[in-house]
Design a protein around this motif. Structure first.
Motif: not given
Length: 524
Positions: A246-257
């Motif tokens: 569940p970490g190292h996921s900022q790129a995914a969160i940038a795409a789907y906040p």
């Protein structure tokens, strides 16, 4: 030869001469149907280098013969190579064994056998020899991080060829991280429309941080991935995908906040551990099940890696939804929450006939039942997992992190981590002594890891990977008692092969001037 075969004896078959076999325009190749892939590979590779046609032959008409014989007593991936003045035969326990025997056959020729066009004026002679060989480990891997710096598809295919040259058989492809999402997911197009691109990248590891001001990105389409997987499979390499949760996921969160715990974020541009993590809602679990469904369609590997490492708990401690999940599931704390998250995918993969693979942090809060552990924070996690009956792949930082500095000299580019020389890699032992009496059977093998924060091109990957990857290949393949003094002359000869291929490796006596990065700081 690198890696060193288990047994090498002079002379070929009894009663035949010791001069060896000269390859010429009349040389033909005969192969079993099971060895047809290796026949095509050998004809293409040797044909390009020698200019010889090497057409198909049958029986006495063929001087090179490739055959599969599971009853030859060789063991999985094992082979026997016999060459004399009458011909050369490679017998493999399985198709992979035949392929590795063909790789050894190529090493018996001059280094020019690795070029893409004939240079002329050469005699191509195989020495008279009898070689019997088999691998020590079934998992001989390399993790390649294409998330931090994207490697175009042709670079990945080239890297696969270099792995095959060294008899490695697992490419662990690190596809997603805070700084980039590199695989097309059709159900969620913003993962690549947004997540595959960052506005700039941190340069080096100095303080204060500096940035290059240059956008960076790229991704593989699903057709690209199918091509990569098929290309690797033809060389008996399994591609294991990694999608981090569940970490190292900022790129995914940038795409789907809606996947995150806080305010909207951009794709990460800094290196290091970032506090942005996924939330633990049912919607996020469902999102990633959809993602992994497409990943499993693309990658037939029995293992799917979820990362699971370096997951800060700061956002979860402040999150009402995370704390509610901890309470309703009786998880105790945030470590238990991470374990709960990972277990959701362990069960899901098992229902699809796959196994979960994760870095050793997945041990925290309790290990998922079917999980296999990548032991990177030393060997302790791998020892604990193996003694508890879980399979492990050993890749501790001290001997396996090829992003670490190669000397303490001032010319090393962006030196990070602890010192890891060729000799250090060669002297490593994948099976810790603590497992000698119990648990060694759970060590599937070993891998090295190429994290690319500070490798912004395939040229820098070459520099950091080689020749240390060549040393690791022998650690993972060969069973003999190792001596670096014995290995070094063989490695120096092997560098001629890397030169012929065009690998921009680090010279043993230090970097070339153009391989340095003066003024760019590293870190201890």
């Amino acid at each position: 030869m690198v890696p060193l075969p288990a047994e090498t004896l002079p002379g070929g078959a009894a009663g035949h001469g010791a001069d060896g076999l000269e390859l010429d325009a009349s040389t033909r190749i005969d192969a079993d149907p099971e060895a047809a892939g290796t026949e095509a590979w050998l004809r293409a590779e040797l044909g390009a280098a020698t200019g010889l046609p090497l057409p198909p032959g049958r029986g006495e008409d063929a001087r090179l013969r490739l055959t599969v014989d599971p009853d030859a007593g060789l063991g999985p991936e094992g082979y026997r190579l016999i060459a004399d003045d009458e011909g050369a035969v490679v017998v493999g326990h399985d198709p992979a064994g035949v392929f590795y025997g063909a790789q050894t056959l190529r090493q018996l020729l001059p280094a020019a056998a690795y070029r893409r066009s004939p240079l002329g004026g050469r005699v191509w002679r195989l020495p008279s020899v009898r070689i019997t060989d088999r691998p020590r480990f079934g998992w001989r891997g390399c993790m390649l991080d294409v998330a931090r710096h994207f490697m175009p598809k042709h670079g990945v295919l080239r890297f696969i060829d270099l792995m095959a040259m060294h008899k490695l058989n697992v490419l662990h492809l690190h596809l997603t991280d805070d700084q980039g999402w590199r695989v097309e997911i059709r159900r969620y197009p913003r993962l690549t429309e947004v997540g595959a691109w960052r506005r700039e990248s941190q340069v080096g590891a100095g303080t204060p941080k500096s940035f290059d001001g240059r956008p960076h990105g790229g991704f593989y389409t699903q057709e690209d991935i199918r091509e990569i997987v098929a290309y690797a499979a033809a060389r008996h390499i399994t591609v294991v995908p990694e999608v981090d949760v569940p970490g190292h996921s900022q790129a995914a969160i940038a795409a789907y906040p809606e996947l995150g715990e806080g305010e909207p974020v951009e794709v990460g541009r800094e290196w290091g551990i970032i506090e942005t993590v996924l939330n633990t809602t049912d919607a996020t679990i469902a999102f990633y099940r959809d993602v992994f469904d497409e990943i499993m369609e693309l990658f037939p590997s029995g293992y799917i890696c979820v990362g699971g490492d370096e997951c800060p708990k700061v956002q979860w401690r402040a999150s009402e939804t995370a704390q509610a999940r901890i309470a309703e599931e009786g998880l105790g704390d945030e470590d238990g929450l991470q374990s709960w998250f990972i277990r959701r995918f362990d069960a899901y993969f098992a229902s699809k006939g796959r196994r979960l693979l994760g870095w050793d942090e997945i041990l925290e809060g309790g290990l998922a039942e079917g999980a296999t552990v990548l032991s990177w924070r030393g060997t302790k996690g791998g020892i604990a997992a193996a003694q508890a009956g879980h399979d492990v792949v050993m890749c501790p930082t001290a001997t396996s992190y090829l992003d670490y500095r190669q000397s303490d000299g001032p010319d090393e580019p962006i030196p990070v981590g602890t010192l890891l020389t060729v000799a250090d890699v060669y002297g490593s032992e994948p099976v810790p002594p603590e497992l000698a009496e119990q648990g060694a059977e759970h060590v599937l093998g070993a891998q090295v890891n190429i994290w690319t924060e500070h490798m912004d091109s395939p040229r820098t990957v070459d520099f950091m990977a080689f020749p240390r990857l060549s040393a690791f290949a022998e650690v993972a393949w060969s069973s003999h008692e190792r001596s670096f003094e014995e290995f070094l002359p063989r490695l120096e000869a092997h560098l001629e092969r890397l030169d012929a291929v065009g690998v921009e490796y680090r010279p043993l006596d230090g970097p070339h001037p153009w391989q340095r990065r003066p003024g760019v700081q590293g870190r201890p």
